[in-house]
Design a protein around this motif. Sequence first.
Motif, PDB file in Angstrom:
ATOM      1  N   PRO A  25       0.747  -0.986   0.114  1.00 29.56           N
ATOM      2  CA  PRO A  25       0.032  -0.021   0.094  1.00 29.56           C
ATOM      3  C   PRO A  25       0.895   1.249   0.004  1.00 29.56           C
ATOM      4  O   PRO A  25       1.909   1.416   0.528  1.00 29.56           O
ATOM      5  CB  PRO A  25      -0.890  -0.022   1.437  1.00 29.56           C
ATOM      6  N   PHE A  26       0.271   2.445  -0.599  1.00 30.77           N
ATOM      7  CA  PHE A  26       1.150   3.728  -0.539  1.00 30.77           C
ATOM      8  C   PHE A  26       0.168   4.577  -1.040  1.00 30.77           C
ATOM      9  O   PHE A  26      -0.861   4.615  -1.474  1.00 30.77           O
ATOM     10  CB  PHE A  26       2.432   3.578  -1.586  1.00 30.77           C
ATOM     11  N   GLU A  27       0.396   5.923  -0.779  1.00 31.02           N
ATOM     12  CA  GLU A  27      -0.405   7.091  -1.063  1.00 31.02           C
ATOM     13  C   GLU A  27       0.086   7.760  -2.157  1.00 31.02           C
ATOM     14  O   GLU A  27       1.529   8.187  -2.171  1.00 31.02           O
ATOM     15  CB  GLU A  27      -0.641   8.099   0.121  1.00 31.02           C
ATOM     16  N   HIS A  28      -0.845   8.002  -3.508  1.00 30.21           N
ATOM     17  CA  HIS A  28      -0.081   8.471  -4.629  1.00 30.21           C
ATOM     18  C   HIS A  28      -0.351  10.086  -4.323  1.00 30.21           C
ATOM     19  O   HIS A  28      -1.317  10.635  -3.999  1.00 30.21           O
ATOM     20  CB  HIS A  28      -0.793   8.305  -5.735  1.00 30.21           C
ATOM     21  N   VAL A  29       0.802  10.856  -4.467  1.00 30.29           N
ATOM     22  CA  VAL A  29       0.800  12.379  -4.360  1.00 30.29           C
ATOM     23  C   VAL A  29       1.210  12.962  -5.824  1.00 30.29           C
ATOM     24  O   VAL A  29       2.418  12.934  -6.209  1.00 30.29           O
ATOM     25  CB  VAL A  29       1.837  12.777  -3.295  1.00 30.29           C
ATOM     26  N   GLU A  30       0.220  13.520  -6.292  1.00 22.75           N
ATOM     27  CA  GLU A  30       0.329  14.139  -7.491  1.00 22.75           C
ATOM     28  C   GLU A  30       1.232  15.313  -7.738  1.00 22.75           C
ATOM     29  O   GLU A  30       0.805  16.326  -6.954  1.00 22.75           O
ATOM     30  CB  GLU A  30      -0.919  14.113  -8.533  1.00 22.75           C
ATOM     31  N   VAL A  31       2.348  15.282  -8.270  1.00 27.11           N
ATOM     32  CA  VAL A  31       3.350  16.277  -8.366  1.00 27.11           C
ATOM     33  C   VAL A  31       3.741  16.495  -9.810  1.00 27.11           C
ATOM     34  O   VAL A  31       4.611  15.589 -10.393  1.00 27.11           O
ATOM     35  CB  VAL A  31       4.516  16.216  -7.476  1.00 27.11           C
ATOM     36  N   SER A  32       3.347  17.285 -10.535  1.00 29.65           N
ATOM     37  CA  SER A  32       3.506  17.325 -11.986  1.00 29.65           C
ATOM     38  C   SER A  32       4.361  18.608 -12.631  1.00 29.65           C
ATOM     39  O   SER A  32       4.483  19.760 -12.206  1.00 29.65           O
ATOM     40  CB  SER A  32       1.965  17.587 -12.711  1.00 29.65           C
ATOM     41  N   SER A  33       5.552  18.201 -13.411  1.00 29.47           N
ATOM     42  CA  SER A  33       6.147  18.922 -14.088  1.00 29.47           C
ATOM     43  C   SER A  33       5.488  20.050 -15.105  1.00 29.47           C
ATOM     44  O   SER A  33       5.858  21.164 -15.202  1.00 29.47           O
ATOM     45  CB  SER A  33       7.352  18.160 -14.803  1.00 29.47           C
ATOM     46  N   HIS A  34       4.283  19.634 -15.645  1.00 29.99           N
ATOM     47  CA  HIS A  34       3.679  20.137 -16.445  1.00 29.99           C
ATOM     48  C   HIS A  34       3.069  21.527 -15.800  1.00 29.99           C
ATOM     49  O   HIS A  34       2.855  22.817 -16.333  1.00 29.99           O
ATOM     50  CB  HIS A  34       2.327  19.510 -16.948  1.00 29.99           C
ATOM     51  N   THR A  35       2.707  21.398 -14.460  1.00 35.25           N
ATOM     52  CA  THR A  35       2.294  22.724 -13.660  1.00 35.25           C
ATOM     53  C   THR A  35       3.228  23.344 -13.084  1.00 35.25           C
ATOM     54  O   THR A  35       3.099  24.396 -12.222  1.00 35.25           O
ATOM     55  CB  THR A  35       1.164  22.235 -12.722  1.00 35.25           C
ATOM     56  N   GLY A  36       4.482  22.857 -12.979  1.00 36.97           N
ATOM     57  CA  GLY A  36       5.668  23.597 -12.223  1.00 36.97           C
ATOM     58  C   GLY A  36       5.681  23.165 -10.916  1.00 36.97           C
ATOM     59  O   GLY A  36       6.602  23.448 -10.243  1.00 36.97           O
ATOM     60  N   ALA A  37       4.820  22.110 -10.480  1.00 39.75           N
ATOM     61  CA  ALA A  37       4.966  21.781  -8.970  1.00 39.75           C
ATOM     62  C   ALA A  37       6.233  21.107  -8.713  1.00 39.75           C
ATOM     63  O   ALA A  37       6.669  21.028  -7.635  1.00 39.75           O
ATOM     64  CB  ALA A  37       3.706  20.651  -8.819  1.00 39.75           C
ATOM     65  N   THR A  38       6.888  20.444  -9.691  1.00 38.62           N
ATOM     66  CA  THR A  38       8.351  19.821  -9.148  1.00 38.62           C
ATOM     67  C   THR A  38       9.278  20.741  -9.127  1.00 38.62           C
ATOM     68  O   THR A  38      10.308  20.326  -8.356  1.00 38.62           O
ATOM     69  CB  THR A  38       8.841  18.771 -10.481  1.00 38.62           C
ATOM     70  N   ARG A  39       9.093  21.957  -9.249  1.00 35.09           N
ATOM     71  CA  ARG A  39      10.157  23.001  -8.857  1.00 35.09           C
ATOM     72  C   ARG A  39       9.687  23.991  -7.810  1.00 35.09           C
ATOM     73  O   ARG A  39      10.443  24.821  -7.618  1.00 35.09           O
ATOM     74  CB  ARG A  39      10.159  23.985 -10.401  1.00 35.09           C
ATOM     75  N   SER A  40       8.532  23.310  -7.126  1.00 34.11           N
ATOM     76  CA  SER A  40       8.000  24.359  -6.005  1.00 34.11           C
ATOM     77  C   SER A  40       9.121  24.222  -4.898  1.00 34.11           C
ATOM     78  O   SER A  40       9.795  23.146  -4.805  1.00 34.11           O
ATOM     79  CB  SER A  40       6.853  23.924  -5.418  1.00 34.11           C
ATOM     80  N   ALA A  41       9.188  25.163  -4.105  1.00 32.33           N
ATOM     81  CA  ALA A  41      10.109  25.143  -2.854  1.00 32.33           C
ATOM     82  C   ALA A  41      10.054  23.989  -1.973  1.00 32.33           C
ATOM     83  O   ALA A  41      10.835  23.040  -1.550  1.00 32.33           O
ATOM     84  CB  ALA A  41      10.234  26.598  -2.248  1.00 32.33           C
ATOM     85  N   GLU A  42       8.814  23.725  -1.868  1.00 31.43           N
ATOM     86  CA  GLU A  42       8.435  22.491  -0.865  1.00 31.43           C
ATOM     87  C   GLU A  42       8.871  21.156  -1.502  1.00 31.43           C
ATOM     88  O   GLU A  42       9.394  20.362  -0.642  1.00 31.43           O
ATOM     89  CB  GLU A  42       6.767  22.730  -0.569  1.00 31.43           C
ATOM     90  N   TYR A  43       8.697  20.874  -2.851  1.00 22.49           N
ATOM     91  CA  TYR A  43       8.895  19.862  -3.335  1.00 22.49           C
ATOM     92  C   TYR A  43      10.648  19.712  -3.508  1.00 22.49           C
ATOM     93  O   TYR A  43      10.982  18.746  -3.281  1.00 22.49           O
ATOM     94  CB  TYR A  43       8.472  19.444  -4.655  1.00 22.49           C
ATOM     95  N   MET A  44      11.179  20.914  -3.868  1.00 15.25           N
ATOM     96  CA  MET A  44      12.636  20.780  -3.954  1.00 15.25           C
ATOM     97  C   MET A  44      13.559  20.543  -2.695  1.00 15.25           C
ATOM     98  O   MET A  44      14.556  20.063  -2.700  1.00 15.25           O
ATOM     99  CB  MET A  44      13.017  22.118  -4.548  1.00 15.25           C
TER     100      MET A  44
END
Length: 202
Positions: A25-44
């Motif tokens: 089991p796992f929780e999927h957390v959507e983090v998309s490069s299309h929206t810039g979410a992969t470059r957010s300070a929180e994700y970085m």
Amino acid sequence: MKLYGMVDSGNCYKPRLLLAKLEQPFEHVEVSSHTGATRSAEYMAKNPNGMVPLVELEDGRLLAESNAILLYFAEGTPLLPTDRYARGLAYQWLFFEQYSHEPYIAVRKALLTVPGRAKDATPERLALTLERGNKALGVMEKHLSGSDFFVGNTMSVADIALYAYTHEAGKGGFDLSAYPAVSDWLARVAAEPGHVPIEWLP
């Protein structure tokens, strides 16, 4: 456990498919490069490389890179060979996938299907990715002409890694009918217990 990733990414599909097979089991957390979410300070702060997938284990430890995640979760399961040579072969195909396969087959699909990548789809780039992607498919075809899977006759992490982008290669303009052994292998992988499609989320 959290798995950060994109539902339409082959690299992110790899660990989802493995975890589904292992009934982990796992929780999927959507983090998309299309929206810039992969470059957010929180994700970085979690992954300074700003890429997905990324696993956050129950104890807070983090692990990035799709094939490293495959090896971590496959440890101690039938999907990672215990024989030293067979294990080396699995590693061989994982490196092949990242260096000789994904940069051409996955990239060509992105150039042709992701609106933000259209500007990079120059005739030269499309020709190069087509040529080298077909070369990779040719290597796979030759191997699979004499073997059901990439390491012996049982499925392993090597098959999961290579399946992720190969099964959607047609979207990048690759003619899989020219590779009958690859096509048969794709069908075998999809028929294995625990298989889920790329769109699957827990």
